[in-house]
Design a protein around this motif. Sequence first.
Motif, PDB file in Angstrom:
ATOM      1  N   GLU A 227       0.822  -1.207   0.000  1.00  0.00           N
ATOM      2  CA  GLU A 227       0.000   0.000   0.000  1.00  0.00           C
ATOM      3  C   GLU A 227       0.856   1.256   0.000  1.00  0.00           C
ATOM      4  OE1 GLU A 227      -3.191   0.104  -0.535  1.00  0.00           O
ATOM      5  OE2 GLU A 227      -3.079  -2.046  -0.738  1.00  0.00           O
ATOM      6  N   ALA A 228       2.106   1.141   0.450  1.00  0.00           N
ATOM      7  CA  ALA A 228       2.970   2.308   0.456  1.00  0.00           C
ATOM      8  C   ALA A 228       3.328   2.748  -0.956  1.00  0.00           C
ATOM      9  CB  ALA A 228       4.247   2.008   1.250  1.00  0.00           C
ATOM     10  N   GLU A 229       3.218   1.815  -1.906  1.00  0.00           N
ATOM     11  CA  GLU A 229       3.498   2.135  -3.299  1.00  0.00           C
ATOM     12  C   GLU A 229       2.231   2.715  -3.925  1.00  0.00           C
ATOM     13  OE1 GLU A 229       4.917  -1.336  -5.187  1.00  0.00           O
ATOM     14  OE2 GLU A 229       6.425  -1.784  -3.646  1.00  0.00           O
ATOM     15  N   GLU A 230       2.161   4.018  -4.000  1.00  0.00           N
ATOM     16  CA  GLU A 230       0.936   4.690  -4.429  1.00  0.00           C
ATOM     17  C   GLU A 230       0.538   4.388  -5.870  1.00  0.00           C
ATOM     18  OE1 GLU A 230      -2.483   6.590  -3.947  1.00  0.00           O
ATOM     19  OE2 GLU A 230      -1.013   6.187  -2.383  1.00  0.00           O
ATOM     20  N   PRO A 231       1.488   4.323  -6.837  1.00  0.00           N
ATOM     21  CA  PRO A 231       1.072   4.060  -8.228  1.00  0.00           C
ATOM     22  C   PRO A 231       0.335   2.722  -8.359  1.00  0.00           C
ATOM     23  CG  PRO A 231       3.352   4.814  -8.138  1.00  0.00           C
ATOM     24  CD  PRO A 231       2.928   4.552  -6.730  1.00  0.00           C
ATOM     25  N   ARG A 232      -0.727   2.730  -9.111  1.00  0.00           N
ATOM     26  CA  ARG A 232      -1.523   1.541  -9.415  1.00  0.00           C
ATOM     27  C   ARG A 232      -2.144   0.913  -8.167  1.00  0.00           C
ATOM     28  NH1 ARG A 232       2.319   1.766 -13.350  1.00  0.00           N
ATOM     29  NH2 ARG A 232       3.941   0.885 -12.027  1.00  0.00           N
ATOM     30  N   ARG A 233      -2.404   1.706  -7.164  1.00  0.00           N
ATOM     31  CA  ARG A 233      -3.035   1.167  -5.955  1.00  0.00           C
ATOM     32  C   ARG A 233      -4.435   0.649  -6.267  1.00  0.00           C
ATOM     33  NH1 ARG A 233      -3.365   4.186  -0.045  1.00  0.00           N
ATOM     34  NH2 ARG A 233      -4.571   2.554   1.025  1.00  0.00           N
ATOM     35  N   ALA A 234      -5.185   1.407  -7.066  1.00  0.00           N
ATOM     36  CA  ALA A 234      -6.539   0.972  -7.438  1.00  0.00           C
ATOM     37  C   ALA A 234      -6.486  -0.299  -8.276  1.00  0.00           C
ATOM     38  CB  ALA A 234      -7.258   2.088  -8.194  1.00  0.00           C
ATOM     39  N   GLN A 235      -5.464  -0.424  -9.114  1.00  0.00           N
ATOM     40  CA  GLN A 235      -5.325  -1.630  -9.929  1.00  0.00           C
ATOM     41  C   GLN A 235      -5.089  -2.850  -9.054  1.00  0.00           C
ATOM     42  OE1 GLN A 235      -3.018  -1.517 -13.675  1.00  0.00           O
ATOM     43  NE2 GLN A 235      -1.716  -3.101 -12.783  1.00  0.00           N
ATOM     44  N   ARG A 236      -4.236  -2.717  -8.025  1.00  0.00           N
ATOM     45  CA  ARG A 236      -3.988  -3.836  -7.125  1.00  0.00           C
ATOM     46  C   ARG A 236      -5.251  -4.213  -6.366  1.00  0.00           C
ATOM     47  NH1 ARG A 236       0.758  -0.944  -6.049  1.00  0.00           N
ATOM     48  NH2 ARG A 236      -0.074  -0.250  -4.051  1.00  0.00           N
ATOM     49  N   ALA A 237      -6.015  -3.225  -5.949  1.00  0.00           N
ATOM     50  CA  ALA A 237      -7.264  -3.519  -5.248  1.00  0.00           C
ATOM     51  C   ALA A 237      -8.237  -4.270  -6.157  1.00  0.00           C
ATOM     52  CB  ALA A 237      -7.897  -2.219  -4.746  1.00  0.00           C
ATOM     53  N   PHE A 238      -8.265  -3.900  -7.430  1.00  0.00           N
ATOM     54  CA  PHE A 238      -9.116  -4.604  -8.391  1.00  0.00           C
ATOM     55  C   PHE A 238      -8.638  -6.043  -8.560  1.00  0.00           C
ATOM     56  CE2 PHE A 238      -9.957  -5.898 -12.801  1.00  0.00           C
ATOM     57  CZ  PHE A 238     -11.335  -5.767 -12.839  1.00  0.00           C
ATOM     58  N   PHE A 239      -7.316  -6.252  -8.601  1.00  0.00           N
ATOM     59  CA  PHE A 239      -6.767  -7.594  -8.740  1.00  0.00           C
ATOM     60  C   PHE A 239      -7.228  -8.507  -7.605  1.00  0.00           C
ATOM     61  CE2 PHE A 239      -2.702  -6.516 -11.372  1.00  0.00           C
ATOM     62  CZ  PHE A 239      -3.513  -6.277 -12.474  1.00  0.00           C
ATOM     63  N   SER A 240      -7.368  -7.953  -6.412  1.00  0.00           N
ATOM     64  CA  SER A 240      -7.615  -8.790  -5.233  1.00  0.00           C
ATOM     65  C   SER A 240      -8.917  -9.564  -5.326  1.00  0.00           C
ATOM     66  CB  SER A 240      -7.618  -7.930  -3.964  1.00  0.00           C
ATOM     67  OG  SER A 240      -8.673  -6.985  -4.003  1.00  0.00           O
ATOM     68  N   ARG A 241      -9.878  -9.065  -6.072  1.00  0.00           N
ATOM     69  CA  ARG A 241     -11.159  -9.776  -6.135  1.00  0.00           C
ATOM     70  C   ARG A 241     -11.088 -11.042  -6.989  1.00  0.00           C
ATOM     71  NH1 ARG A 241     -15.617  -6.645  -9.623  1.00  0.00           N
ATOM     72  NH2 ARG A 241     -15.324  -5.008  -8.058  1.00  0.00           N
ATOM     73  N   TYR A 242     -10.027 -11.205  -7.794  1.00  0.00           N
ATOM     74  CA  TYR A 242      -9.928 -12.364  -8.681  1.00  0.00           C
ATOM     75  C   TYR A 242      -8.900 -13.397  -8.216  1.00  0.00           C
ATOM     76  CZ  TYR A 242     -12.673  -9.582 -11.931  1.00  0.00           C
ATOM     77  OH  TYR A 242     -13.665  -8.840 -12.504  1.00  0.00           O
ATOM     78  N   LEU A 243      -8.362 -13.245  -7.028  1.00  0.00           N
ATOM     79  CA  LEU A 243      -7.275 -14.119  -6.583  1.00  0.00           C
ATOM     80  C   LEU A 243      -7.666 -15.584  -6.561  1.00  0.00           C
ATOM     81  CD1 LEU A 243      -5.868 -11.923  -3.680  1.00  0.00           C
ATOM     82  CD2 LEU A 243      -4.834 -12.288  -5.927  1.00  0.00           C
ATOM     83  N   ARG A 244      -8.900 -15.898  -6.168  1.00  0.00           N
ATOM     84  CA  ARG A 244      -9.297 -17.288  -6.003  1.00  0.00           C
ATOM     85  C   ARG A 244      -9.698 -17.948  -7.311  1.00  0.00           C
ATOM     86  NH1 ARG A 244      -7.221 -20.204  -2.742  1.00  0.00           N
ATOM     87  NH2 ARG A 244      -8.926 -21.679  -2.911  1.00  0.00           N
TER      88      ARG A 244
END
Length: 605
Positions: A115-132
């Motif tokens: 989370e400390a890495e501000e660039p593409r924070r929203a992209q990482r959050a979007f990725f999290s919903r598809y992990l499973r």
Amino acid sequence: MSPSDDAYEARDLSRFAELYWELRCPERPRFVEDLLRVTLPGGELHVLGGEAQIIQGASLPWVMENLVPLLDGTRTVGDVEAAFPGVVASDLRDAIHLMHMHGMLEEGEGAAADEAEEPRRAQRAFFSRYLRRTGRNRSRGEAQRALEGARVRALGDGDAPLAEMLVTILREAGVADVRLAASAGELAQGEVDLAVVIGDQGALEAAARACIAARVPMLAANPGTWTIGPLTIPGASACPACVRLQIGAAAADPALDDGALRALWGRALVSRVAQHVIFHASGLLAVAPLEHVEVWRPGAGETALHPFMTRLPSCPLCGGDAPPRTATLSSGHAESLARMFHNTTVVQPWHIGQHAGMQAHISPEVRKLQSTPAAPSPRRPPEGVGAPNAAQVAAPLGAAFGAPAGAALSRPRDATGTLDVGALGALLELSFGGRVERRAEGEAHVRRTTASAGNLGSAEAYVAAARVPGIAAGVHRFELAARALAPLRAGVSAGALARAVLAGGSAEHAAAVESAGAVIVVVGSVARACSKYYARGYTYALLDAGLMAHRVELLAQELGLAATTVWTFDDEVVARVVGVDGIDLAPHLLIALRGAATEARDVSR
């Protein structure tokens, strides 16, 4: 959960999940905030993320109000249990496992650094919903780092602007090492994880030839026919030539004569290609063009997936000569149906690390068939074949194997060209063998070396040994779990098998069987296959036997052995030789084995 076929309770879920590595829970559970949660009448909760689900139950309000706020990635499961001393620990773990299995939790370890890495924070959050969806990543940070570390090369053969656009999109998504290639040869130079080619059919096949030779995966896109795919994994999935032979080239959409409209759809096509690249590089989702070809129809404003694309064993680009060719495609291309079946049952790239077959879903009746040895035939054995005496026991082959399952056998010291107990043991283990992992309460996982329909392993090996040093002459049955040959009857049966083959009309094959050091009789457990697939089971048993013969043939080549496959013979005679009924357990193929050194001596006489 509601009482329906697709619903289940969380009770005892944690105990069940402990048996499977794939279902392990995060060390520090973190609730995925990028989910849409809708409260329904009656207290149900509709959650939309990587997949949609409805959750209900008397404890649901307590879970959402008290448990979920603590799942922030800073606490271990033990910490969460300690926060609720009045709640049974197993109940808490059950709820956590349920949310994790449905994509509502991720691993929170290292989340603060991500989370400390501000660039593409929203992209990482979007990725999290598809992990499973695939289970390859445990957190959004892992998926993003996998994407950033991907090495991608793009080639626009005749469509350079589209390739440049693709590079720009991927760089904005975080791919650091993405470059344009000037030619097909540059696609596979150096360390490359994925090549993307945008061009016509000729350009795609030329690029695929270079990528297949260098073992580089390649994604094809054809703006002229508005198709995306295939994603060619060398040796595992279809290539552009496979697609052409199966479906031909789609015609360009006549509604796009307007240049501006065509350019607009071209940009949309590139955006979709970029999405597939991100799926592949991050491991979040299975890439559809790996098994299908995506076809666009801009004039109609629609897209579709062409039916399953298999890798053709006899493809002129990525295959070879794979007899017997028993199927003719609409293009006129002749193929081996059994080997096509082999290619469609391989474990897919996103399954690596998972069990080849999880047997918990198979009925007890099928499991019983898998573990029950073949019953002796009530028919009288043919002349020269006697019953085993009391001194004969199963001959263990474990010490004879030169390498564990999956090990390479191409080293010179392995390919001795001699048919002995070591060579035969390796051949049986690496084809008919595998590992049986015992689990709690009598369950077991079977990791088979060779794929089979339903992982039932319908193709079984009966060995008629004649001249194999270290193995008594007679008929034996290969036992997967024991890694041993269990003797069925003593005596040389080569003459009886040769007469059965001669009755099928081939004197040449009969001679090969009679002079063989050992003959593997591939017996199909038709009853086992039919208990799961009903009438289709017999077809699957035949296909399993064909792909097993392919496996044995390739392994024999690596070991320096000569293998002759025979599929025309008197079935009843062969059934009597190996002691099966010919119905529930039916002989499908004979494979005569000889040492290459022995064959060379015979030819020189």
